[in-house]
Write a protein that holds these residues in place. Structure first.
Motif, short mmCIF file in Angstrom:
data_model
loop_
_atom_site.label_atom_id
_atom_site.label_comp_id
_atom_site.label_asym_id
_atom_site.label_seq_id
_atom_site.Cartn_x
_atom_site.Cartn_y
_atom_site.Cartn_z
N TYR A 569 -21.81 10.11 49.76
CA TYR A 569 -20.47 10.63 50.03
C TYR A 569 -19.54 9.96 49.03
N VAL A 570 -18.95 10.75 48.14
CA VAL A 570 -18.15 10.20 47.04
C VAL A 570 -16.67 10.49 47.28
N PRO A 571 -15.93 9.50 47.81
CA PRO A 571 -14.49 9.68 47.98
C PRO A 571 -13.76 9.45 46.67
N TYR A 572 -12.62 10.13 46.50
CA TYR A 572 -11.80 9.88 45.32
C TYR A 572 -10.34 10.17 45.65
N GLY A 573 -9.45 9.66 44.80
CA GLY A 573 -8.02 9.84 45.00
C GLY A 573 -7.26 8.65 44.45
N PRO A 574 -5.94 8.78 44.24
CA PRO A 574 -5.12 7.68 43.71
C PRO A 574 -5.20 6.45 44.61
N VAL A 575 -5.09 5.26 43.99
CA VAL A 575 -5.25 4.01 44.71
C VAL A 575 -4.34 3.95 45.94
N ASN A 576 -3.06 4.20 45.75
CA ASN A 576 -2.10 4.09 46.85
C ASN A 576 -2.41 5.02 48.01
#
Length: 621
Positions: A569-576
Motif C-alpha cells: 500500500y503506497v501512500p503519497y501526498g504533501p508532507v503537511n
C-alpha cells in the motif's frame, strides 16, 4: 428510492454500459458448501496455523525461481536478511531502525501531533519537511505527487513488489468540526422534520458522541462529507491515482473509500434496510428450526414459509412473492434467492421499505427523499461508475476499502453491484472483508456463491479489521450487540477460515481471487502451505499478498522474489497534508515494534553488511 433500485440506477449511471441485471441461475457450487464447512470444523486450529517447524521444513528451506516448472515446490526464506533487504541501502535500514525505535516510546506516540506542530514552529516549514523526509515521512510515504513516487514504485517492482496507490491527504479537523459535519451529513431532511416518527434503529443513526469517526482508529483514514463539490474533488483524486497506477506499474491497484464519494446518510439507510431484510430471513429460518446454521445452509421450506407468513398476518403482496417459476422446483429458498426476490419485488416502490418482524408487513424506513437527496444519491452511484470504468480502461484493479459496520452492508452491496457489471471478463473490482466481524464468514461465503451462480469474477481483500476499539465502545454505549469477535485468537481463526474458503473456491473455480492483506507471518505461511497443497501456482496470479509501505519488508520482498504477487500500500501526498496518516502509523507501530522481530532482522542485516564490508551497499536494478 428503494435500496433495490441501487443496482439498476448504478447500471444506468453510465451511457456506455447499460447492463441488464442477470437473474440468478439455478446452478450451484460444484463442491458442497456443507462439505467444505465440515472440513474446516474437523481441521480446527491445525488448519488455521502453520507451525514454524513445519513451515521451515516444507516451505522455507531454500529459494526457487519463479520460473520453476509447475510441479516444483516454491519456497520462501523469511530468515535470509540479505535477500529480504537487498532493495534497501544501509542508510534506509538505519532510518527504519530509528523510526521503529521512536515508535516504542509511549510519550512520543501519544503526543506525536503536538510535537510535530511544535517542531514546525521552532525550525520552520522547510527544515521541518526535510527532517520528516529523513524519518517518518521517508519511511511510510512514497512522495508528494505522481511524479515523485515513480522511482520508489519502479524500484519495488524491480524487486518483485507491486503497488496499491493511495493518496493519503486528510482534512485536519478538530473533534468538534468532525462531529458537526457528521451530524449534518448523516441525518435526512425527513428525520429532521419528524423526529421519532421513523422506524430507524440506534445502530444506523448518527450519534454525536461518535460523530468523530477517527476516535480510536489507527489503521484507516477517514472522510467527512462537506458538499457535493468536495465529493467530486475526491473522485478526481481517485481518478488521478488510477491513472498514476496504470502509468507507473504493471497490474497495479488503486484504493478508494465509499464515504469519500457521497453523503453518508445513504450508506446508513441502505445498510439498515439490507440488515433488516436479512434478519427477517433468519427469523423465518429460526421458525423452521434452522437457527444457528451458517447462512448458505439455511433453506426455507416454501410450504412452512407460507404458514409462518399467515400466522404473522402478512399481507397478500408478500405471500405472493414466494410463488411462480423463478424459485424452481426445489421447494426451498435460500438467502441468495431471497435477496433476488427482494430486488425484483420492491423496484416499484419509492420508499425504503423494511419488514416488521412482529407483523410480517412492509413498513417505510422513513419518508421519501427530497429531490436534492435523490440527486445526491444518483451522483454517488455515478462517481462509482466513473471510477470503475477508468480502472477498466487503465488496466488497474480497484480496491474498495472496508469501513464502519453501520456503513459496511451498503458499501459491500454497492461494491458487489460494481463487481456484477465490471468483473465479467476479469477481476477489476475488489471488495474488502474485515475478519474481526462475527459475520465475516457468512459474508464471504454468500458473495462467493453469488459470483459462482452468476458467472462473474469474485475478488476480495481479507483484512483483520481497523475499527475495533470504536466499534466496541459504540455498541456498548448506544446499546446493541458487539459486532466484533471476542478476542484475537477468534479473529485469527475467522481470518483463516475465510481465506481457506476462498482458496478452495480458487482451486475448483479459477474465477475467484484474493489478496491476503496481513502483516502476520503465520498467516502468510498458512497461505503458502495451502497453495502448495492445492497446487495453486503464484504465476496464476489468483492469490495476492499485501502489506503497508515501510512495514514488514522481511515478508513482502522474499515473497516477491520467489514469484508471488505481492503489493505494498503506497501512500503519497504533501508532507503537511499526510501528517494525520503519519500519526496513525506511529500509533499502529507502537505495540507492533516492542520486541519486534522486524527490528531484530534489520540489525542482523546491518551487522552482516558491516562484517562483510558491504555497508556502502546500494541496490541496483
Amino acid at each position: 428510492m428503494s435500496y433495490a433500485k441501487i443496482a439498476p440506477t448504478f447500471a444506468r449511471a453510465s451511457s456506455e454500459f447499460n447492463v441488464r441485471r442477470l437473474t440468478l441461475s439455478s446452478g450451484r457450487r460444484l463442491r458442497s458448501t456443507l462439505a467444505s464447512t465440515k472440513r474446516n470444523d474437523e481441521q480446527n486450529d491445525s488448519t488455521c496455523t502453520v507451525s514454524v517447524d513445519t513451515a521451515k521444513t516444507d516451505l522455507i528451506s531454500h529459494k526457487t525461481s519463479a520460473d520453476a516448472p509447475p510441479n516444483a515446490k516454491i519456497v520462501v526464506d523469511f530468515e535470509n536478511t540479505k535477500e529480504a533487504y537487498k532493495s534497501k541501502g544501509s542508510l534506509e535500514l538505519l532510518r527504519s531502525l530509528l523510526v521503529f525505535k521512536l515508535c516504542t516510546y509511549d510519550f512520543l506516540v501519544d503526543k506525536n501531533k503536538e510535537l510535530m506542530d511544535l517542531s514546525k514552529k521552532l525550525v520552520g516549514q522547510k527544515a521541518f519537511e526535510q527532517v520528516m523526509k529523513m524519518t517518518f515521512y521517508g519511511q511510510f510515504v512514497a512522495g508528494e505527487d505522481h511524479e515523485a513516487i515513480k522511482p520508489l514504485i519502479q524500484r519495488n517492482q524491480a524487486f518483485g513488489v507491486g503497488s496499491v496507490l493511495d493518496y493519503s491527504v486528510e482534512e485536519d479537523l478538530t473533534q468538534e468540526e468532525a462531529e458537526k459535519k457528521e451530524m449534518e451529513s448523516c441525518v435526512s431532511e425527513a428525520e429532521k422534520e419528524n423526529q421519532g416518527a421513523d422506524h430507524r434503529e440506534k445502530k444506523y443513526k448518527a450519534h454525536k458522541q461518535f460523530g468523530d469517526r477517527r476516535g480510536g482508529v489507527i489503521s484507516a483514514r477517514t472522510y467527512f462529507y462537506a458538499d457535493e463539490a468536495k465529493c467530486d474533488h475526491h473522485m478526481e483524486t481517485f481518478l488521478n491515482c488510477i491513472k498514476a497506477s496504470g502509468g507507473s506499474s504493471q497490474d497495479g491497484f488503486s484504493a478508494i473509500k465509499m464515504t469519500a464519494l457521497g453523503r453518508p446518510q445513504f450508506l446508513l439507510q441502505f445498510s439498515e434496510v439490507l440488515v433488516k431484510w436479512r434478519r427477517f430471513f433468519s427469523f423465518l429460518a429460526a421458525q423452521q428450526g434452522k437457527a444457528g446454521m451458517e447462512a448458505l445452509e439455511q433453506k426455507l421450506e416454501l410450504e412452512l414459509l407460507q404458514e409462518s407468513l399467515n400466522k404473522l398476518g402478512a399481507k397478500e403482496d408478500i405471500q405472493n412473492w414466494f410463488t411462480g417459476e423463478k424459485l424452481g422446483s426445489s421447494g426451498t429458498i435460500d438467502l441468495l434467492d431471497w435477496n433476488s426476490l427482494i430486488d425484483e419485488r420492491t423496484k416499484i416502490s419509492n420508499l425504503l421499505v423494511v419488514p416488521n418482524l412482529e407483523t410480517g408487513q412492509l413498513e417505510p424506513l422513513l419518508s421519501m427523499f427530497t429531490e436534492e437527496e435523490e440527486r445526491q444519491m444518483k451522483r454517488m452511484l455515478q462517481r462509482m461508475d466513473i471510477l470503475a470504468k477508468h480502472a477498466l480502461e487503465h488496466g488497474v484493479r480497484l480496491m474498495v476499502d472496508a469501513e464502519h459496520t453501520y456503513f459496511q452492508p451498503a458499501i459491500s452491496r454497492l461494491t458487489l453491484e460494481m463487481q456484477r457489471i465490471f468483473n465479467r471478463e476479469r477481476p477489476i473490482i475488489f471488495n474488502t472483508y474485515q475478519c474481526y466481524l462475527k459475520e465475516a464468514y457468512d459474508n464471504v461465503s454468500l458473495d462467493v456463491e453469488l459470483s459462482r451462480r452468476e458467472g462473474w469474477y469474485f475478488a476480495a481483500k481479507l483484512v483483520r479489521g481497523a475499527y475495533m476499539y470504536q466499534e466496541r465502545t459504540r455498541a456498548q454505549e448506544i446499546g446493541y450487540e458487539d459486532p466484533i469477535n471476542p478476542d484475537y485468537e477468534t479473529t485469527n481463526r475467522m481470518y483463516h477460515k475465510c481465506l481457506d474458503y476462498v482458496l478452495e473456491e480458487i482451486e475448483h473455480n479459477r474465477k475467484a481471487n484474493v489478496m491476503v492483506a496481513s502483516h502476520n507471518e503465520d498467516t502468510v505461511k498458512f497461505t503458502i502451505q495451502r497453495m502448495s497443497e492445492m497446487g495453486l501456482m503464484p504465476t496464476e496470479k489468483k492469490v495476492y499478498f499485501g502489506q503497508l509501505l515501510g512495514m514488514c519488508d522481511q515478508i513482502s520482498f522474499p515473497l516477491g522474489q520467489a514469484g508471488y504477487p505481492v503489493y505494498k500500500y503506497v501512500p503519497y501526498g504533501p508532507v503537511n497534508e499526510v501528517i494525520p496518516y503519519l500519526s496513525r502509523r506511529a500509533q499502529e507501530n507502537r505495540g507492533f515494534m516492542k520486541g519486534s522481530r522486524e527490528r531484530v532482522l534489520l540489525w542482523a542485516e546491518l551487522k552482516r553488511r558491516m562484517l562483510s564490508g558491504e555497508l556502502s551497499y546500494r541496490p541496483t536494478f
